[in-house]
Design an enzyme around this catalytic site. Structure first.
Site, short mmCIF file in Angstrom:
data_model
loop_
_atom_site.label_atom_id
_atom_site.label_comp_id
_atom_site.label_asym_id
_atom_site.label_seq_id
_atom_site.Cartn_x
_atom_site.Cartn_y
_atom_site.Cartn_z
N GLU A 55 0.91 -1.12 -0.07
CA GLU A 55 0.10 -0.02 0.01
C GLU A 55 0.89 1.14 -0.11
O GLU A 55 1.75 1.55 0.85
CB GLU A 55 -0.82 -0.10 1.12
CG GLU A 55 -1.80 1.29 1.52
CD GLU A 55 -2.64 1.43 2.85
OE1 GLU A 55 -2.63 0.14 3.25
OE2 GLU A 55 -2.96 2.13 2.99
N ASP A 66 -4.26 10.01 9.89
CA ASP A 66 -3.07 9.39 10.31
C ASP A 66 -2.37 10.10 11.62
O ASP A 66 -2.65 10.99 11.94
CB ASP A 66 -2.03 9.57 9.17
CG ASP A 66 -2.05 8.79 7.93
OD1 ASP A 66 -1.97 7.57 8.21
OD2 ASP A 66 -2.18 9.32 6.70
#
Lengths: 273, 416
Positions: A55, A66
């Site tokens: 990924e 994140d």
């Protein structure tokens, strides 16, 4: 609606791995960290040591899903001059290892590039499709159309808060696999993977999903083994990025990445009992 | 309703009202570009809000708070000595600066805090730029006995240190955000991360008309009281509607608040003043509509300062409250259909207007609001002596004393 008959490369690989009686190890790396060549080298090390699917994260200025570890790497990648086009370069290089590549991207860089231009460039780079953490199917009309046209995977996320109606809608819109967020939160290493992850995978399958992979908070072999009992794939990001952040040299990075990957790869194999 | 003064002139009965846009989209702008994890919370918020605004108990409670806590209705003040510098046009200020906590922000905060109670949540989080929204949220949290965490860019905690202390005195925890440009956009990122992780107990009390649906429509509705009051007050004072309504635009909450009541008055020009920073031509500004292109940031599609890769460009303004690279989607829509006009006002022009209002009227505006005042001076000159300009004085300048003193080099006051 799909005009593409070709099966999803990621789905085929996941099904193959399921046939081996284990879960897949899906590893995340941000493009351009520590630099473009370093990121490609890191991906190769990970594939060699047991990562099944890569990924690649397209660095974005405002990564709201994140946590601190990936933020640090992404900020450094952008400060180092990483561009959107580098993602295509990285995808091309990493695909050459034989591991399927999905690009993880927040939506604005794709919008800016133009969805209609981004999709064929992904195909040209050999990438299998996109993981889109801030794009829900409700807003994805243009992407669904383009990914159908080019035979690209579109991995949408489900969360512990998703209602049965939303699970059904997201499952129906996904191609490749469905990404189950193990917890309510952002990316990062956690001491435990919540019990809600297993429930979410069960509910997602009940909503019609064949392939479900679990991400967020998985960083150890033991956690990977736990998740591998019920999921088709285990998605790990921060643990790999941490290895790169902590590395004193390229050789040290390779050693650290290999160790992390081997532990996780053993985990996804030991999970089925 | 016929014969009501100020009835829209020259509009046909069939003209489409612009005052009933409920989202998620305003034309091509708006939407919900957020992680799936937040959708359930946004749905819950929308449902709670839709029920509340037709519930007499909610309406009465909010009205009571407006009257007995905020001090509404806020007054209007005509400022002839200031207007003498605007070609003789009449300038009228809507005094949101006189609200409790010192700005318009409290209107939205009180509405959302009542919704938080209805959702059974006990923890409030908020982002703040200038600190005005953070102070208003900390205030409401104290009033309602809720826990409060305010995210504030580290850069902003320095230029607005007075407001940091105010929030702390009110019992809130202020978390300086060290990522990105360390300003408002990064504070919103951090608040969103907190919200995803704590959504069961926590309401994200977003402070502007940006963000994912239902925030833009809901926050606008809570601020629309500004324009409803002001429209009637100007009619009572002058016997007619203003020619121009001017307001500063960062995210755009005070502007949409005063614009909304006038959207169906086609003869009233709506003028949004964006922060021009060092000048739009320098690239160091926060004028998203003037200098940006459509994109997605913080959950909505709207005009945005971004580079060719879609990376957000850091904004620049002397005013922390306008220092934001995006803008609420309804403003982007109003700009795209030509109903409102958006112009940049640079730091120098804003600070001149700041000083002028202080010296001529004894009113110290927030630097944010000074952008609207600068725009009003220009609009007044364009209109000439018969013109009427209504300005939303969205906040007071106490928090900006240090910045202004530095700008004018302290002893500057002795020279005139």
């Amino acid at each position: 609606m799909s005009v593409t008959a070709a099966p999803s490369r990621v789905a085929s690989r996941l099904a193959e791995i399921r046939g081996e009686g284990r879960a897949a190890l899906i590893g995340y790396l941000p493009v351009g960290f520590p630099d473009l060549a370093g990121c490609i080298a890191a991906a190769r090390v990970m594939v060699d040591a047991g990562v099944d699917i890569l990924e690649l994260g397209l660095p974005y200025s405002d990564p709201v899903m994140d946590g601190p570890v990936i933020q640090r790497a992404v900020t450094a990648a952008l400060a180092g001059g990483t561009r959107v086009r580098d993602t295509f370069t990285a995808a091309r290089e990493v695909t050459a290892t034989g591991a399927p590549v999905l690009v993880m991207t927040y939506w604005n860089p794709v919008l800016r590039y133009g969805v209609g231009a981004f999709a064929p460039d992904l195909v040209e780079a050999g990438a299998a499709g996109l993981i889109t953490p801030d794009l829900i199917p409700d807003e994805a009309g243009e992407w669904i159309e383009a990914s159908d046209r080019y035979g690209l995977d579109r991995v949408f996320l489900v969360a512990p808060s998703s209602t049965p109606e939303r699970l059904a809608r997201t499952v129906a819109a996904s191609r490749g696999f469905v990404y189950a967020a193990s917890t309510m939160g952002v990316t990062g290493e956690r001491t435990t993977v919540g019990a809600q992850a297993e429930r979410l995978v069960r509910d997602t399958r009940a909503a019609g999903a064949d392939l479900v992979c679990v991400g967020l908070g998985v960083s150890t072999g033991a956690q990977a083994a736990e998740v591998a009992r019920y999921a088709d794939g285990v998605i790990v990001g921060s643990a790999f990025v941490r290895a790169l952040l902590d590395a004193a040299s390229p050789a040290d990075a390779e050693a650290r990445l290999t160790a992390v990957t081997e532990e996780l790869a053993a985990g996804v194999r030991g999970g089925k009992s | 309703m016929t014969g009501e003064p100020g009835q829209p002139r020259g509009t046909s009965r069939t003209a489409r009202s612009l005052r009933h846009e409920e989202g998620p989209y305003f034309g091509d702008f708006g939407g919900r570009f957020v992680p799936e994890a937040l959708i359930a919370a946004l749905d819950e918020l929308e449902t709670t809000y839709r029920k509340a605004i037709v519930d007499p108990e909610f309406i009465d409670e909010l009205d009571r708070l407006h009257r007995t806590y905020t001090g509404r209705p806020s007054i209007i003040t005509e400022v002839p000595r200031f207007a003498a510098h605007a070609g003789g046009a009449r300038i009228i200020l809507k005094r949101e600066d006189l609200n409790h906590t010192g700005s318009h922000k409290i209107n939205n905060v009180l509405g959302q805090v009542l919704l938080t109670q209805r959702m059974g949540k006990t923890r409030l989080i908020a982002e703040t730029g200038a600190g005005q929204h953070g102070v208003a949220t900390a205030t409401a949290a104290a009033l309602m006995g809720m826990e409060c965490v305010v995210y504030m860019g580290e850069e902003d905690t320095r230029r607005q240190s007075l407001n940091v202390a105010r929030m702390q005195l009110l019992g809130a925890e202020v978390i300086p955000v060290m990522t990105g440009s360390r300003t408002l956009k990064d504070a919103i990122n951090e608040a969103l991360r907190d919200w995803v992780a704590n959504v069961d107990t926590t309401h994200y009390l977003l402070g502007t008309v940006a963000g994912p649906h239902p925030f833009p429509a809901m926050v606008r509705d809570f601020h629309s009281i500004i324009g409803r009051e002001a429209r009637q007050q100007v009619l009572d004072l002058t016997g007619r509607l203003p020619d121009v309504v001017a307001a500063c635009v960062g995210g755009g909450s005070n502007a949409i608040g005063i614009f909304h009541a006038f959207l169906d008055d086609p003869d009233v020009r709506l003028l949004g003043l964006e922060a021009g920073g060092d000048g739009v031509e320098t690239g160091r500004h926060a004028a998203s509509i003037t200098g940006g292109v459509p994109g997605v940031l913080h959950g909505a599609r709207s005009f945005l300062l971004q580079d060719e890769d879609g990376q957000t460009i850091e904004s620049h303004s002397i005013s922390a409250g306008l220092d934001y690279p995006g803008v609420g989607p309804e403003h982007s829509w109003l700009a795209s259909i030509g109903r409102a006009e958006y112009r940049p006002v640079n730091d120098v022009e804003a600070m001149e207007a700041f000083r002028l209002l202080c010296r001529t009227e004894g009113i110290m505006p927030a630097i944010e609001s000074a952008h609207a005042l600068a725009g009003a001076l220009v609009a007044g000159r364009e209109l000439g002596p018969d013109g009427i300009v209504l300005v939303n004085l969205s906040g007071r300048g106490d928090k900006d004393v240090e910045t202004a003193a530095r700008w004018f080099k302290l002893a500057d006051g002795a020279t005139s």
